[in-house]
Scaffold this active site. Sequence first.
Site, PDB file in Angstrom:
ATOM      1  N   LEU A 276       0.711  -0.932   0.027  1.00 23.66           N
ATOM      2  CA  LEU A 276       0.176   0.220   0.151  1.00 23.66           C
ATOM      3  C   LEU A 276       0.906   1.144   0.006  1.00 23.66           C
ATOM      4  O   LEU A 276       1.141   1.630   1.203  1.00 23.66           O
ATOM      5  CB  LEU A 276      -1.113   0.075   1.045  1.00 23.66           C
ATOM      6  CG  LEU A 276      -2.026  -1.320   1.494  1.00 23.66           C
ATOM      7  CD1 LEU A 276      -2.705  -1.136   2.870  1.00 23.66           C
ATOM      8  CD2 LEU A 276      -2.615  -1.256   0.028  1.00 23.66           C
ATOM      9  N   ASP A 277       1.137   1.804  -0.970  1.00 27.54           N
ATOM     10  CA  ASP A 277       1.938   3.026  -1.358  1.00 27.54           C
ATOM     11  C   ASP A 277       1.559   4.280  -0.567  1.00 27.54           C
ATOM     12  O   ASP A 277       0.230   4.423  -1.059  1.00 27.54           O
ATOM     13  CB  ASP A 277       2.271   3.256  -2.727  1.00 27.54           C
ATOM     14  CG  ASP A 277       3.245   4.488  -3.173  1.00 27.54           C
ATOM     15  OD1 ASP A 277       4.260   4.494  -2.777  1.00 27.54           O
ATOM     16  OD2 ASP A 277       2.581   5.492  -3.732  1.00 27.54           O
ATOM     17  N   ALA A 278       2.213   4.819   0.293  1.00 28.55           N
ATOM     18  CA  ALA A 278       1.794   5.999   0.758  1.00 28.55           C
ATOM     19  C   ALA A 278       0.544   6.161   1.198  1.00 28.55           C
ATOM     20  O   ALA A 278      -0.280   7.020   1.373  1.00 28.55           O
ATOM     21  CB  ALA A 278       1.979   7.271  -0.271  1.00 28.55           C
ATOM     22  N   ILE A 279       0.240   5.049   2.026  1.00 26.12           N
ATOM     23  CA  ILE A 279      -1.123   4.885   2.564  1.00 26.12           C
ATOM     24  C   ILE A 279      -1.486   5.967   3.703  1.00 26.12           C
ATOM     25  O   ILE A 279      -2.659   6.421   3.713  1.00 26.12           O
ATOM     26  CB  ILE A 279      -1.255   3.386   3.122  1.00 26.12           C
ATOM     27  CG1 ILE A 279      -2.850   3.394   3.841  1.00 26.12           C
ATOM     28  CG2 ILE A 279      -0.368   3.203   4.339  1.00 26.12           C
ATOM     29  CD1 ILE A 279      -3.841   3.076   2.705  1.00 26.12           C
TER      30      ILE A 279
END
Length: 583
Positions: free
Chosen positions: A239-242
């Site tokens: 989960l990128d830059a969540i």
Amino acid sequence: MSELDSELDELRLSLREIYPGHSEQEINSVWSQLLQILDPFCVNKGKDELEIESIWDSSSVVLITYPDSIYRKDESTLKTLTEFVKNRLGGLSSVIHVLPFLPSTSDGGFAVSNHEKIDDSFGNWNDLKDLSGKHKIMADLVLNHVSSSHPWVHQFIKSEDSGPSYIVSPSETNVWENVIRPRNTSLFTNINTKQGFKSVWTTFGPDQIDVDWRNPNIFLEFLKLLVRYITNGADWIRLDAIAFIWKEPHTTCLHLDPVHSIVKLLNKCLKIIKPSAVLITETNVPEKENLSYLIEGNEANLAYNFTLPPLLLEAIYTGKTDLLKSWLSTWKELPRHTSLLNFTSSHDGIGLRALEGIMDDQRIHNLLVESEKRGGLVSHRRLSNGDDQPYELNISWWSAMSNEGSDNTVFQFERFLLSQLFTLSIKGVPAFYLPSVLASPNDIDSFRKTGQRRDLNREKFEANQLLDVLKNFDSPASKNISYLTHIVKVRSRLKAFHPEASMKCISTNIANCIILQRGLDEDSVYVICNMSSNFLCISPLNQINSLELTPEKRLLDNITGSYFNTDTFKLNPYQVVWLTLDD
């Protein structure tokens, strides 16, 4: 009520909790669509429950690579990568993190312009499936934003379909004074729409426009993409830059409660779709905030260990191990099926926010200076008062390991191996970055072409030229692959290196030495690291009180296969040993 029914009820309750301002009719519509997405997987629910017991073990190692890190003319890069992994890197990792492979317009793939297909130059979904034949695949869900060329943005500009409700475009721009920024670019970007100029939220830059997670349909859009990933071989989901996805006025817009609720909801859906799947959060923030996605045990399985790279780098530069020891001694105990993803280098820079509250300003300054001596650059973020603060170091890890003297290769190989062995030794799942393994120096040419500082550490390799380099067994790349493949094989048979196995930092009066105990009782491995350029004499009985030596027991270094004297032995500069008691 069956276990599945109970899980579905929890999903519905979660939707209502996250979106309280939406009508019952809206929630029912979203719920109906969510069930349609999950229905094919509910049929087989329960058959794969045993897989949960084996989501990882001591053989679990991640290799991070771009889909086009290795390329060959007139060949899709995923095919090239698959061939290279099979022939050269098969024993190096069990999981391959293929960085963004969807069509994109900037930021190394993180400005996604199309969620439906793989970028033509990389290949297609079948190519990804082929790569997943003998490796687990990690893929990125870029949740916070899309490219300014994405169809949702086009719809926003034309005021068509869902566009106006999919893009974050606040009517007021003066109520965001507390927002914590990861960049020093403008928080808002003006774009010309059918309704005139509008300000859209751009956390990471003008080509990456934030999507509005207050609309529950955004969740459905990304759930469809998650299913697409799983069905095409990717079951480790990053989960990128969540942390940035939810915005509320007069808040930091970072780690807000709905963010954690959304991660929990994604986790619940993922475990229905694929019980053995692994969910990873990526948040370059202070350590306590980073761990917040793990401590309840019902959000992520892994979180990126952003504290490790800068702490380890400073210890290697200075020989001082006080901060590293203190950090290791206060390691947080985490719930079952959760741990940290340990790495030294990645496609991004070496994050500095994790040092907040751990390293003082002077030592951080000295770390930046040492990096700059080796060709590194510093990227900044903008504080709410308008000041810029160092955010990350941009440097290839191979260059970071070099010597600052006239011969920059002195101890470079030894330092590099120390850093990777240390990463393989501590509690969690270790990860290698392909350019680092291939001894990639700072890519000055790419940086000059793009002006993007992160491109210093994103070198691409022409396949045939790389194969020629690897024919020379004395080349740094060849030596790194050979040595690390051997180490991973050794590690895979030692239960003490299970990602969740216990870890204890053993106190020692040797300033530039770190001793760890991994595992318990007969499975214990004692990790001894010489963090300096000097030889070290170690007296194991004095340093390790728990060692119970008898005339029948000997100390075996599992890395070299050598037996050590139980009274005293010598470690070479930057050497690491993995000791066990052997009959």
